[in-house]
Design an enzyme around this catalytic site. Structure first.
Site, short mmCIF file in Angstrom:
data_model
loop_
_atom_site.label_atom_id
_atom_site.label_comp_id
_atom_site.label_asym_id
_atom_site.label_seq_id
_atom_site.Cartn_x
_atom_site.Cartn_y
_atom_site.Cartn_z
N LYS A 79 -1.37 80.88 43.81
CA LYS A 79 -0.71 81.55 45.01
C LYS A 79 -0.94 83.04 44.36
CE LYS A 79 1.46 81.06 48.96
NZ LYS A 79 1.92 80.43 50.14
N SER A 154 0.74 79.70 55.04
CA SER A 154 0.20 80.91 54.25
C SER A 154 -0.60 80.86 52.64
CB SER A 154 1.25 81.63 53.45
OG SER A 154 1.97 81.03 52.60
N SER A 178 3.16 75.83 54.56
CA SER A 178 1.94 76.16 54.19
C SER A 178 1.56 75.69 52.85
CB SER A 178 2.82 78.19 53.36
OG SER A 178 3.13 79.08 54.73
N1 GLN Z 1 4.09 79.18 59.16
C1 GLN Z 1 5.40 79.53 58.79
C2 GLN Z 1 5.95 80.87 58.78
O1 GLN Z 1 4.79 81.38 59.08
C3 GLN Z 1 5.32 78.77 57.20
C4 GLN Z 1 4.99 79.71 56.16
C5 GLN Z 1 5.16 79.06 54.65
O2 GLN Z 1 5.71 77.84 53.98
N2 GLN Z 1 5.03 80.26 53.97
O3 GLN Z 1 6.84 80.78 58.05
#
Ligand code: GLN
Length: 480
Positions: A79, A154, A178
């Site tokens: 990532k 994400s 995410s």
């Molecule tokens: N969807 C969540 C957010 O937008 C989780 C994001 C994440 O785990 N990085 O904060």
């Protein structure tokens, strides 16, 4: 079956017995990327030459008769918020579009020790803020099962790369879901370890009290192997846990007889897809048939978790992202004076979702609002954590859906941030409590995969691996 479709443990066997070489395997992955990357668009930066050089080095050592670590020679994707020395780490943001870290994250150092092949850095929502990878400043990533759907986020690039055969395994990061939600949307396995189990040193900070790195893999066996490679104490991360790391492959046994599984009724939320609910309920029946004892539990503060998270995470983000001021690194705009330069730099280089979070977080932390918003959300966080502590007095693990729906259409939710935030209802409480969880494929709705979430006690990743392995080995969950 082509090489790019195999698991790391199948490939390890083929490499160790010299039936294939790592260069051959890497070329197979690169050819697959040539064939599908145009439509999936999982990568931000491809490191093809590095990958082939790493593969050659592994082959030379195998030819020398050396026994190499398990992941050696097996192609992976990282990532793009994990710092890689000498290789761009953009966080899918214009702010860091040209940022080349001068050091490796601890997980990358640990991985160097097991000699994987790195195919490149994969796409994400900008600074990991989002659940669809549509917030990337560069391009969207598509779900390999349905190119009109999102891969989740994400870590959407990580999950899509693994699902599309563009990487055998990947690293993601999980602040509110995410790793698990994209794993669920793309029909792969994703684990968020206990907070502190994997070092965050070199992970670009979003919300430091929640962020955690973890594996995205094709099956549970591969998950155990990647966990073995990345877990452990690190003095450079003050929140890193100083506890022994078990050999997770010892938990790859089919045995959940007598395991007490809690089913929290609050996770079957209104608005959940009927097919998702049916698939989870049938998975629970399967687990029961395998010898587990199913207990209904109540976690009454679940309903407040999303609201608390969307104050705590933006508050921490607003502080963490203050460093992007155009001075030390990252994008810099011209300005008439220093304040003008700050404003222009941040206005030009942050996308709309990142700006929204910075504003929300700054507001929640500001004098006069701190008690009403930030402090209150911390109190809710404690209550959510206590829900887990109470449940774990009665059960060994909890089972829930990973997400209330399958992958939604590209563009379907991006205009409605609240609807997007509500997607995280089943994953967020886990981060607030700091406990580990895994998402495993459990079925299909139409052509889209569904994920089953298993949540464990702190540091009980081994129990999760055992339960998920037992379930996964039943097979049939991914034959849609
Ligand atoms: N969807 C969540 C957010 O937008 C989780 C994001 C994440 O785990 N990085 O904060």
């Amino acid at each position: 079956m082509s090489l790019y479709q195999k698991t790391a443990h199948e490939l390890n066997e083929l490499l160790a017995t010299k039936q294939i070489s790592s260069v051959e395997l890497t070329n197979d992955l690169l050819a697959r990327m040539d064939a599908v990357e145009n439509s999936v668009q999982a990568y931000v930066t491809e490191t093809r030459e590095l990958a082939l050089a790493q593969a050659q080095a592994v082959d030379a050592r195998i030819a020398n008769g050396e026994t190499l670590p398990f992941l050696a020679g097996i192609p992976a994707a990282i990532k793009d918020n994990i710092c890689t020395k000498g290789i761009k780490t953009t966080c899918s943001s214009k702010m860091l579009a040209n940022f080349v870290p001068p050091y490796d994250a601890t997980v990358m150092e640990k991985l160097q020790a097991v000699n994987p092949v790195m195919l490149g850095k994969v796409n994400m929502d900008e600074f990991a803020m989002g659940g669809s990878t549509e917030n990337s400043a560069f391009h969207i990533t598509r779900n390999p099962w349905d190119l009109t759907a999102v891969p989740g986020g994400s870590s959407g690039g990580s999950a899509a790369a693994v699902a599309a055969g563009e990487a055998i395994w990947a690293l993601g990061s999980d602040t509110g879901g995410s790793i698990r939600q994209p794993a669920s949307f793309c029909g792969v396995v994703g684990m968020k370890p206990t907070y502190g189990r994997v070092s965050r040193y070199g992970l670009v900070a979003f919300a430091s009290s929640l962020d955690q790195i973890g594996p995205i893999t094709r099956d549970v066996t591969d998950c155990a192997h990647v966990m073995n490679a990345i877990c452990g104490h690190d003095h450079r991360d003050s929140t890193s846990i100083n506890a022994d790391v078990p050999d997770y492959t010892k938990s790859l046994v089919c045995d959940i007889k007598g395991l007490k599984i809690g089913l929290p009724k609050e996770y079957f939320v209104e608005g959940m897809d009927a097919e998702v609910e049916a698939s989870i309920r049938s998975a629970v029946k399967e687990l029961e048939a395998l010898g587990a004892e199913i207990v209904e539990v109540s976690m009454p503060h679940t309903q407040y978790a999303v609201s608390a998270y969307y104050l705590v995470a933006p508050a921490e983000a607003s502080s963490n992202l203050a460093r992007y001021d155009g001075v030390s690194f990252g994008h810099r705009a011209d300005g008439t004076d220093i304040v003008d330069m700050y404003k222009k730099t941040r206005n030009e280089a942050f996308g709309p979702e990142v700006k929204r979070r910075i504003m929300l977080g700054t507001y929640a932390l500001s004098a006069g609002y701190y008690d009403a918003y930030y402090l209150k959300s911390l109190k809710i966080r404690t209550l959510v954590k206590q829900d887990f502590e109470r449940a774990f007095e009665k059960v060994d693990i909890l089972v829930t859906p990973t997400a209330p729906t399958t992958a939604f259409k590209i563009g379907g939710m991006i205009a409605d941030p609240i609807a997007m935030y509500l997607q995280d209802v089943c994953t967020i409480p886990v981060n607030l409590a700091g406990v580990p969880a895994i998402s495993v494929p459990c079925g299909f709705a139409g052509k889209l995969p569904i994920g089953l979430q298993m949540i464990g006690k702190p540091l009980a990743e081994d129990t999760l691996i055992r339960a998920a392995y037992t379930f996964d080995r039943q097979g049939g969950h991914l034959s849609g």
